[in-house]
Design an enzyme around this catalytic site. Structure first.
Site, PDB file in Angstrom:
ATOM      1  N   THR A   1       4.806   2.120   6.325  1.00  0.00           N
ATOM      2  CA  THR A   1       3.393   1.740   6.372  1.00  0.00           C
ATOM      3  C   THR A   1       2.688   2.644   7.377  1.00  0.00           C
ATOM      4  OG1 THR A   1       1.754   0.128   7.142  1.00  0.00           O
ATOM      5  CG2 THR A   1       3.961  -0.229   7.936  1.00  0.00           C
ATOM      6  N   ILE A   2       1.461   2.996   7.048  1.00  0.00           N
ATOM      7  CA  ILE A   2       0.689   3.801   8.006  1.00  0.00           C
ATOM      8  C   ILE A   2       0.357   2.970   9.247  1.00  0.00           C
ATOM      9  CG2 ILE A   2      -0.291   5.273   6.204  1.00  0.00           C
ATOM     10  CD1 ILE A   2      -3.002   3.749   6.767  1.00  0.00           C
ATOM     11  N   ASP A   3       0.457   1.623   9.132  1.00  0.00           N
ATOM     12  CA  ASP A   3       0.039   0.748  10.242  1.00  0.00           C
ATOM     13  C   ASP A   3       1.054   0.708  11.394  1.00  0.00           C
ATOM     14  OD1 ASP A   3      -1.974   0.169   8.472  1.00  0.00           O
ATOM     15  OD2 ASP A   3      -1.130  -1.751   7.836  1.00  0.00           O
TER      16      ASP A   3
ATOM     17  N   THR B   1       6.369  -6.652   2.137  1.00  0.00           N
ATOM     18  CA  THR B   1       7.515  -6.323   1.271  1.00  0.00           C
ATOM     19  C   THR B   1       8.823  -6.811   1.894  1.00  0.00           C
ATOM     20  OG1 THR B   1       6.321  -4.403   0.475  1.00  0.00           O
ATOM     21  CG2 THR B   1       8.706  -4.394   0.121  1.00  0.00           C
TER      22      THR B   1
ATOM     23  N   GLY C   1       0.838  -1.206   0.000  1.00  0.00           N
ATOM     24  CA  GLY C   1       0.000   0.000   0.000  1.00  0.00           C
ATOM     25  C   GLY C   1       0.866   1.246   0.000  1.00  0.00           C
TER      26      GLY C   1
ATOM     27  N   MET D   1      -7.939   2.854   9.953  1.00  0.00           N
ATOM     28  CA  MET D   1      -7.177   1.739   9.356  1.00  0.00           C
ATOM     29  C   MET D   1      -6.101   1.223  10.324  1.00  0.00           C
ATOM     30  SD  MET D   1      -6.342   2.355   5.379  1.00  0.00           S
ATOM     31  CE  MET D   1      -7.469   1.909   4.081  1.00  0.00           C
ATOM     32  N   GLY D   2      -5.280   0.317   9.862  1.00  0.00           N
ATOM     33  CA  GLY D   2      -4.199  -0.186  10.716  1.00  0.00           C
ATOM     34  C   GLY D   2      -4.012  -1.684  10.615  1.00  0.00           C
TER      35      GLY D   2
HETATM   36  O1  F6P Z   1      -1.226  -1.531   5.189  1.00  0.00           O
HETATM   37  C1  F6P Z   1      -1.808  -0.293   4.947  1.00  0.00           C
HETATM   38  C2  F6P Z   1      -3.297  -0.418   4.806  1.00  0.00           C
HETATM   39  O2  F6P Z   1      -3.824   0.874   4.555  1.00  0.00           O
HETATM   40  C3  F6P Z   1      -4.020  -1.075   5.975  1.00  0.00           C
HETATM   41  O3  F6P Z   1      -4.216  -0.187   7.053  1.00  0.00           O
HETATM   42  C4  F6P Z   1      -5.288  -1.538   5.329  1.00  0.00           C
HETATM   43  O4  F6P Z   1      -5.812  -2.652   6.015  1.00  0.00           O
HETATM   44  C5  F6P Z   1      -4.827  -1.932   3.943  1.00  0.00           C
HETATM   45  O5  F6P Z   1      -3.621  -1.246   3.710  1.00  0.00           O
HETATM   46  C6  F6P Z   1      -5.790  -1.587   2.838  1.00  0.00           C
HETATM   47  O6  F6P Z   1      -5.291  -2.114   1.662  1.00  0.00           O
HETATM   48  P1  F6P Z   1      -5.751  -1.701   0.196  1.00  0.00           P
HETATM   49  O7  F6P Z   1      -5.208  -0.325  -0.081  1.00  0.00           O
HETATM   50  O8  F6P Z   1      -5.130  -2.733  -0.680  1.00  0.00           O
HETATM   51  O9  F6P Z   1      -7.238  -1.692   0.192  1.00  0.00           O
END
Ligand code: F6P
Length: 372
Positions: A132-134, A112, A12, A176-177
């Site tokens: 990652t934002i997580d 990754t 992402g 998210m997370g």
């Molecule tokens: O890993 C970053 C993230 O934004 C998570 O917080 C979320 O669960 C996921 O990616 C969403 O993924 P996508 O952009 O593929 O819908």
């Protein structure tokens, strides 16, 4: 001798990726290295789609969100090609060699790091950066993208306060997370959420409702519930845990298969859990409840100052490692500095919120409910 570096961004997107690409590129150019970017993650390396990262390409990107290289969630060993899914690692290796690369820099989250480690085992010289934002990559104090996303979610909670207050409503805001609670916890505390629900602390909906009723009794007619996308009720968490145990160690193959199907069913049911929670809270408290799902808003736009700084620090450190030919490592943030961690120590681990984390303790002290 001139060194040749390839850079790709995978998984992402995340604010700060361009700041990191700029940090890697500018530091490399100043040491007389040549840099190319591969478009759309590992897929671009497979399809040999490149962009030259010279001074002009690196200029003016520090403040831009997303990634100038594009990204994808494609994995080298399981790449969709036409109607098939194939292991394309050999093709990636051929392209890596054709470009005479000394090193490949992969910017990404947990997935990754894992894919990059597979490439290390196949002979690539790899350095990775944690984005990652997580904030759930193991081994690093923090990942870039997290601070920006936490700021966006905090601002959203601030704005939701005034409308919740005016209408005497519950507002349930989903953050998210993935399966980690960092974003919800950080933004929940910073935004003053009354209830914070994170995957690490399964919740009892009755306790959440009681926390809201108690606020009402004290004369506060509105409540903000910050809920992580991965948050789970106690019932759901125990069913999922039981199915996982059975899927891993059930004594019959048929039992393990059934348990795997049950896990998939539970995961499907879990999508939309925030709406379910909101309806339950309406019923249990008699108050109106509304849902706001922040979703990809949290990944968009310019990176915060802290993320630009972090991404620049880790990006420039990458070039130092390549100059020393130190490969197979992730550049982890450590205090004000950084540390090169062997990828083998990073993969297959996820950094979730420890239950005794000081943020949790502080939140409890300001009477935030975790629904436990
Ligand atoms: O890993 C970053 C993230 O934004 C998570 O917080 C979320 O669960 C996921 O990616 C969403 O993924 P996508 O952009 O593929 O819908």
């Amino acid at each position: 001798m001139t060194k040749y570096i390839g850079v790709l961004t995978a998984g992402g997107d995340s604010p700060g990726l361009n700041a990191a690409i700029r940090g890697i590129g500018k530091a490399a150019l100043s040491q007389n290295m040549q840099v190319i970017g591969f478009r759309d993650g590992f897929r671009g390396l497979m399809e040999n789609r490149t962009v030259r990262l010279d001074g002009a390409a690196l200029s003016g990107i520090l403040t831009i969100g997303g990634t100038i290289l594009g990204t994808s969630r494609d994995k080298p060993h399981r790449m969709p090609v036409g109607s098939k899914t194939m292991d394309m690692t050999d093709v990636l290796l051929e392209n890596y060699r054709n470009h005479h690369l000394d090193a490949l820099v992969c910017l990404g989250g947990g997935g990754t790091q894992k894919n990059a480690y597979r490439l290390v085992k196949r002979g690539f010289n790899v350095v990775t950066l944690p984005k990652t934002i997580d904030n759930d990559v193991a081994g690093t104090d923090v990942t870039f993208g997290f601070d920006t996303a936490m700021g966006i979610a905090t601002e959203a909670i601030d704005r939701l306060h005034s409308t919740a207050h005016s209408h005497h409503r519950i507002i349930v805001v989903e953050v998210m997370g993935h399966n980690a609670g960092w974003l919800t916890l950080g933004a929940g505390i910073a935004g003053g959420a009354d209830v914070i629900l994170i995957p690490e602390i399964p919740y009892d909906v009755e306790k959440v409702a009681e926390a809201i009723r108690e606020r009402n009794r004290r004369g506060t007619g509105f409540s903000i519930v910050a809920v992580a996308e991965g948050a789970m009720s106690l019932t759901y968490a125990s069913e999922l845990a039981a199915a996982r145990v059975e899927a891993d160690s059930g004594d019959k193959k048929s039992h393990r298969k059934k348990a795997k199907a049950r896990i998939e069913e539970l995961e499907r049911e879990h999508v939309g859990h925030t709406l379910v929670l909101s309806n339950q809270l309406e019923e249990l408290t008699g108050l109106e409840s509304r849902v706001t799902i922040l979703g990809h808003l949290q990944r968009g736009g310019a990176p915060s100052a802290a993320d630009r700084l972090l991404a620049t620090r880790l990006g420039t450190a990458t070039t130092e490692l390549i100059a020393r030919e130190e490969y197979g490592v992730m550049v982890a943030a450590r205090g004000e500095g950084w540390e090169a961690l062997p990828l083998g120590d990073v993969v297959d681990k996820r950094k979730t919120v420890p239950l005794d984390h000081p943020w949790i303790e502080s939140a409890r002290q300001v009477r935030t409910s975790f629904g436990d």
